[in-house]
Scaffold this motif. Structure first.
Motif, PDB file in Angstrom:
ATOM      1  N   PRO A   1     -15.560 -14.789 -12.820  1.00  0.00           N
ATOM      2  CA  PRO A   1     -15.750 -16.279 -12.799  1.00  0.00           C
ATOM      3  C   PRO A   1     -14.799 -17.123 -13.609  1.00  0.00           C
ATOM      4  O   PRO A   1     -14.060 -18.690 -13.429  1.00  0.00           O
ATOM      5  N   ASP A   2     -14.278 -16.340 -14.466  1.00  0.00           N
ATOM      6  CA  ASP A   2     -13.541 -16.821 -15.704  1.00  0.00           C
ATOM      7  C   ASP A   2     -11.781 -17.045 -15.250  1.00  0.00           C
ATOM      8  O   ASP A   2     -11.124 -17.840 -15.938  1.00  0.00           O
ATOM      9  N   LEU A   3     -11.563 -16.404 -14.273  1.00  0.00           N
ATOM     10  CA  LEU A   3     -10.727 -16.275 -13.905  1.00  0.00           C
ATOM     11  C   LEU A   3      -9.803 -16.677 -11.624  1.00  0.00           C
ATOM     12  O   LEU A   3      -8.771 -17.226 -12.024  1.00  0.00           O
ATOM     13  N   ARG A   4     -10.527 -17.197 -11.484  1.00  0.00           N
ATOM     14  CA  ARG A   4     -10.727 -16.529  -9.893  1.00  0.00           C
ATOM     15  C   ARG A   4     -10.235 -17.811  -9.491  1.00  0.00           C
ATOM     16  O   ARG A   4      -9.165 -18.270  -8.790  1.00  0.00           O
ATOM     17  N   ASP A   5     -10.602 -19.061 -10.302  1.00  0.00           N
ATOM     18  CA  ASP A   5     -10.117 -20.585  -9.483  1.00  0.00           C
ATOM     19  C   ASP A   5      -8.705 -20.628 -10.447  1.00  0.00           C
ATOM     20  O   ASP A   5      -8.307 -22.453  -9.492  1.00  0.00           O
ATOM     21  N   LEU A   6      -8.225 -20.007 -10.955  1.00  0.00           N
ATOM     22  CA  LEU A   6      -6.786 -20.200 -11.756  1.00  0.00           C
ATOM     23  C   LEU A   6      -5.843 -19.989 -10.594  1.00  0.00           C
ATOM     24  O   LEU A   6      -6.041 -19.111  -9.758  1.00  0.00           O
ATOM     25  N   PRO A   7      -4.458 -20.658 -10.916  1.00  0.00           N
ATOM     26  CA  PRO A   7      -3.321 -19.862 -10.018  1.00  0.00           C
ATOM     27  C   PRO A   7      -2.809 -18.802 -10.083  1.00  0.00           C
ATOM     28  O   PRO A   7      -2.664 -18.373 -11.408  1.00  0.00           O
ATOM     29  N   PHE A   8      -2.720 -17.983  -8.983  1.00  0.00           N
ATOM     30  CA  PHE A   8      -1.839 -16.623  -9.656  1.00  0.00           C
ATOM     31  C   PHE A   8      -0.564 -16.121  -8.669  1.00  0.00           C
ATOM     32  O   PHE A   8      -0.393 -16.640  -7.606  1.00  0.00           O
ATOM     33  N   ALA A   9       0.915 -15.671  -9.745  1.00  0.00           N
ATOM     34  CA  ALA A   9       1.897 -15.873  -9.086  1.00  0.00           C
ATOM     35  C   ALA A   9       2.473 -14.261  -9.598  1.00  0.00           C
ATOM     36  O   ALA A   9       2.378 -13.904 -10.399  1.00  0.00           O
ATOM     37  N   LEU A  10       2.424 -13.580  -8.353  1.00  0.00           N
ATOM     38  CA  LEU A  10       3.003 -12.326  -8.040  1.00  0.00           C
ATOM     39  C   LEU A  10       4.346 -12.216  -8.279  1.00  0.00           C
ATOM     40  O   LEU A  10       4.930 -13.307  -7.429  1.00  0.00           O
ATOM     41  N   GLU A  11       4.960 -11.190  -8.978  1.00  0.00           N
ATOM     42  CA  GLU A  11       6.167 -10.897  -9.561  1.00  0.00           C
ATOM     43  C   GLU A  11       6.348  -9.020  -9.159  1.00  0.00           C
ATOM     44  O   GLU A  11       6.704  -8.381  -9.678  1.00  0.00           O
ATOM     45  N   THR A  12       5.361  -8.776  -7.768  1.00  0.00           N
ATOM     46  CA  THR A  12       5.183  -7.916  -7.045  1.00  0.00           C
ATOM     47  C   THR A  12       6.831  -7.125  -6.828  1.00  0.00           C
ATOM     48  O   THR A  12       8.004  -7.899  -6.421  1.00  0.00           O
ATOM     49  N   PRO A  13       7.455  -5.472  -7.187  1.00  0.00           N
ATOM     50  CA  PRO A  13       8.171  -5.028  -6.765  1.00  0.00           C
ATOM     51  C   PRO A  13       8.389  -4.877  -4.897  1.00  0.00           C
ATOM     52  O   PRO A  13       7.286  -5.449  -4.317  1.00  0.00           O
ATOM     53  N   THR A  14       9.735  -5.023  -4.366  1.00  0.00           N
ATOM     54  CA  THR A  14       9.704  -4.938  -3.094  1.00  0.00           C
ATOM     55  C   THR A  14      10.808  -3.447  -2.992  1.00  0.00           C
ATOM     56  O   THR A  14      11.963  -3.118  -3.423  1.00  0.00           O
ATOM     57  N   GLU A  15       9.458  -2.595  -2.271  1.00  0.00           N
ATOM     58  CA  GLU A  15       9.713  -1.243  -1.972  1.00  0.00           C
ATOM     59  C   GLU A  15       8.774  -0.766  -1.659  1.00  0.00           C
ATOM     60  O   GLU A  15       7.733  -1.180  -0.715  1.00  0.00           O
ATOM     61  N   ASP A  16       9.117  -0.198  -1.107  1.00  0.00           N
ATOM     62  CA  ASP A  16       8.458   1.256  -0.190  1.00  0.00           C
ATOM     63  C   ASP A  16       8.360   0.321   0.880  1.00  0.00           C
ATOM     64  O   ASP A  16       7.327   0.678   1.148  1.00  0.00           O
ATOM     65  N   GLY A  17       8.848  -0.544   1.870  1.00  0.00           N
ATOM     66  CA  GLY A  17       8.474  -1.782   2.844  1.00  0.00           C
ATOM     67  C   GLY A  17       7.863  -2.563   2.910  1.00  0.00           C
ATOM     68  O   GLY A  17       7.667  -2.078   3.560  1.00  0.00           O
TER      69      GLY A  17
ATOM     70  N   GLY B   1       6.547  -5.764   0.553  1.00  0.00           N
ATOM     71  CA  GLY B   1       7.579  -6.758  -0.912  1.00  0.00           C
ATOM     72  C   GLY B   1       5.904  -7.608  -0.769  1.00  0.00           C
ATOM     73  O   GLY B   1       4.611  -7.650  -0.690  1.00  0.00           O
ATOM     74  N   PHE B   2       6.266  -8.977  -0.779  1.00  0.00           N
ATOM     75  CA  PHE B   2       5.612 -10.106  -1.610  1.00  0.00           C
ATOM     76  C   PHE B   2       4.110 -10.391  -0.482  1.00  0.00           C
ATOM     77  O   PHE B   2       3.453 -10.717  -0.630  1.00  0.00           O
ATOM     78  N   GLU B   3       4.258 -10.407   1.077  1.00  0.00           N
ATOM     79  CA  GLU B   3       3.764 -11.035   2.531  1.00  0.00           C
ATOM     80  C   GLU B   3       2.358  -9.767   1.616  1.00  0.00           C
ATOM     81  O   GLU B   3       1.314  -9.983   2.061  1.00  0.00           O
ATOM     82  N   TRP B   4       3.289  -8.532   1.802  1.00  0.00           N
ATOM     83  CA  TRP B   4       2.081  -7.152   2.251  1.00  0.00           C
ATOM     84  C   TRP B   4       0.975  -7.383   0.165  1.00  0.00           C
ATOM     85  O   TRP B   4      -0.320  -7.499   0.775  1.00  0.00           O
ATOM     86  N   ASN B   5       1.599  -8.028  -0.756  1.00  0.00           N
ATOM     87  CA  ASN B   5       1.343  -8.013  -1.477  1.00  0.00           C
ATOM     88  C   ASN B   5      -0.125  -9.104  -1.721  1.00  0.00           C
ATOM     89  O   ASN B   5      -1.144  -8.592  -2.472  1.00  0.00           O
ATOM     90  N   ILE B   6       0.683  -9.984  -1.487  1.00  0.00           N
ATOM     91  CA  ILE B   6      -0.181 -11.346  -0.988  1.00  0.00           C
ATOM     92  C   ILE B   6      -1.044 -11.206  -0.423  1.00  0.00           C
ATOM     93  O   ILE B   6      -2.847 -11.890  -0.470  1.00  0.00           O
ATOM     94  N   GLU B   7      -0.889 -10.431   0.844  1.00  0.00           N
ATOM     95  CA  GLU B   7      -2.526 -10.537   1.765  1.00  0.00           C
ATOM     96  C   GLU B   7      -3.425  -9.012   1.261  1.00  0.00           C
ATOM     97  O   GLU B   7      -4.178  -9.222   1.299  1.00  0.00           O
ATOM     98  N   LYS B   8      -3.065  -8.293   0.164  1.00  0.00           N
ATOM     99  CA  LYS B   8      -4.017  -7.507  -0.212  1.00  0.00           C
ATOM    100  C   LYS B   8      -4.425  -8.258  -1.309  1.00  0.00           C
ATOM    101  O   LYS B   8      -5.886  -8.158  -1.246  1.00  0.00           O
ATOM    102  N   VAL B   9      -4.347  -9.195  -1.815  1.00  0.00           N
ATOM    103  CA  VAL B   9      -4.706 -10.421  -3.002  1.00  0.00           C
ATOM    104  C   VAL B   9      -5.706  -9.966  -2.511  1.00  0.00           C
ATOM    105  O   VAL B   9      -7.487 -10.767  -2.777  1.00  0.00           O
ATOM    106  N   THR B  10      -5.570 -11.007  -0.873  1.00  0.00           N
ATOM    107  CA  THR B  10      -6.868 -12.290  -0.386  1.00  0.00           C
ATOM    108  C   THR B  10      -7.711 -11.215   0.488  1.00  0.00           C
ATOM    109  O   THR B  10      -8.825 -11.991   0.354  1.00  0.00           O
ATOM    110  N   GLU B  11      -6.932  -9.700   0.553  1.00  0.00           N
ATOM    111  CA  GLU B  11      -8.341  -8.356   1.158  1.00  0.00           C
ATOM    112  C   GLU B  11      -9.399  -8.131  -0.652  1.00  0.00           C
ATOM    113  O   GLU B  11     -10.141  -8.058   0.382  1.00  0.00           O
ATOM    114  N   LEU B  12      -8.785  -8.785  -1.118  1.00  0.00           N
ATOM    115  CA  LEU B  12      -9.321  -8.027  -2.366  1.00  0.00           C
ATOM    116  C   LEU B  12     -11.063  -9.415  -3.020  1.00  0.00           C
ATOM    117  O   LEU B  12     -11.648  -8.914  -3.575  1.00  0.00           O
TER     118      LEU B  12
END
Length: 289
Positions: free
Chosen positions: A257-273, A275-286
């Motif tokens: 509740p103290d974090l969810r409304d803040l903006p999140f920027a990912l600096e995740t790696p591009t590896e194992d096929g 990248g950012f698209e996969w990681n953003i989708e993962k965040v939205t699923e969570l």
């Protein structure tokens, strides 16, 4: 939910209009962010490995502002060059760091970006207190535009680098006369010694941050999983949910509740096929409604 990635501005102008000639343009960042599924995010205005001044035309800046307003929820944040060291006792490095930060602040103002993110840097033997004093003095000598805020990013805490302890973050806030904010990097926070692996651990760490720094200063989150465990001080990012923070920890972070409304920027790696698209989708699923 405000979530996006650190995207590149380099290369020819990205456009779906075949009649538009290719040229280097900062507006590429907006197109790439949308392509990844993001609605906010982070950029470098120049190469972060060299001392360079941002070169942004009035046309490109106006286009960036317009496209951001129409296509993204925002907000953007500029990440300062890696060479910047606010804590340094060395006068030449201090001078270069100050000039670089001023250029980024001016660029942010021109682009309508509300934040410039920077690491405190390393005191290189001067000591924690002197390092924080040095950083505060540089910040207070900057001409910060009215609509721009400097964010101090949490660090992994290796060597003489500052920012790994919440005490360092509160220390810089207490020392400066400038209104600054904080950007927490989840991977850095974990390896600096703060558990984020379970909902209970996230609650405890957030409470401790509030007690020692103050949640009112937290403006942005770099959302990264970590390839290394709590307290290792090793800075290497992992795909969301697949590092030591794991799905349970990440889910707790993005729904807290103290974090969810803040903006999140990912600096995740591009590896194992993936990248950012996969990681953003993962965040939205969570994310829970």
């Amino acid at each position: 939910m405000k979530v996006g990635a650190h995207v590149s501005i380099s290369g020819s102008r990205v456009s779906s209009d075949d009649e538009t000639p290719p040229y280097d343009d900062i507006r590429n960042a907006v197109h790439r962010q949308v392509a990844f599924g993001g609605n906010c995010g982070q950029i470098f205005t120049t190469s972060p490995q060299v001392w360079a001044q941002p070169e942004i035309s009035d046309e490109a800046a106006e286009g960036f502002r317009t496209e951001t307003e129409t296509q993204l929820e925002g907000p953007w944040v500029i990440h300062s060059a890696y060479l910047v060291n606010l804590c340094t006792p060395k006068e030449d490095l201090r001078r270069k760091s100050k000039a670089s930060m001023q250029a980024e602040l001016d660029a942010a103002d021109k682009l309508g970006i509300p934040y410039v993110n920077v690491h405190l840097g390393a005191h290189t033997g001067a000591g924690v207190e002197q390092g924080l004093d040095n950083a505060a003095s540089v910040i207070d000598e900057l001409d910060v535009p009215d609509d721009v805020t400097i964010l101090i990013e949490s660090d992994a805490g290796s060597g003489t680098k500052l920012g790994g302890e919440f005490e360092h973050l509160s220390g810089i806030i207490d020392r400066t006369e400038t209104d600054i904010g904080i950007c927490i990097d989840t991977a850095h926070t974990l390896v600096a010694g703060n558990d984020l692996t379970t909902p209970e651990a996230v609650d405890e760490t957030v409470q401790r941050f509030d007690d020692e720094v103050g949640l009112e200063y937290l403006e942005y989150i770099h959302l990264n999983d970590s390839k290394h465990d709590v307290g290792t001080h090793k800075d290497e990012h992992a795909h969301i949910g697949e590092g030591y923070i794991g799905e349970d920890g990440m889910k707790a972070i993005v729904n807290h509740p103290d974090l969810r409304d803040l903006p999140f920027a990912l600096e995740t790696p591009t590896e194992d096929g993936r990248g950012f698209e996969w990681n953003i989708e993962k965040v939205t699923e969570l994310r829970e409604e």
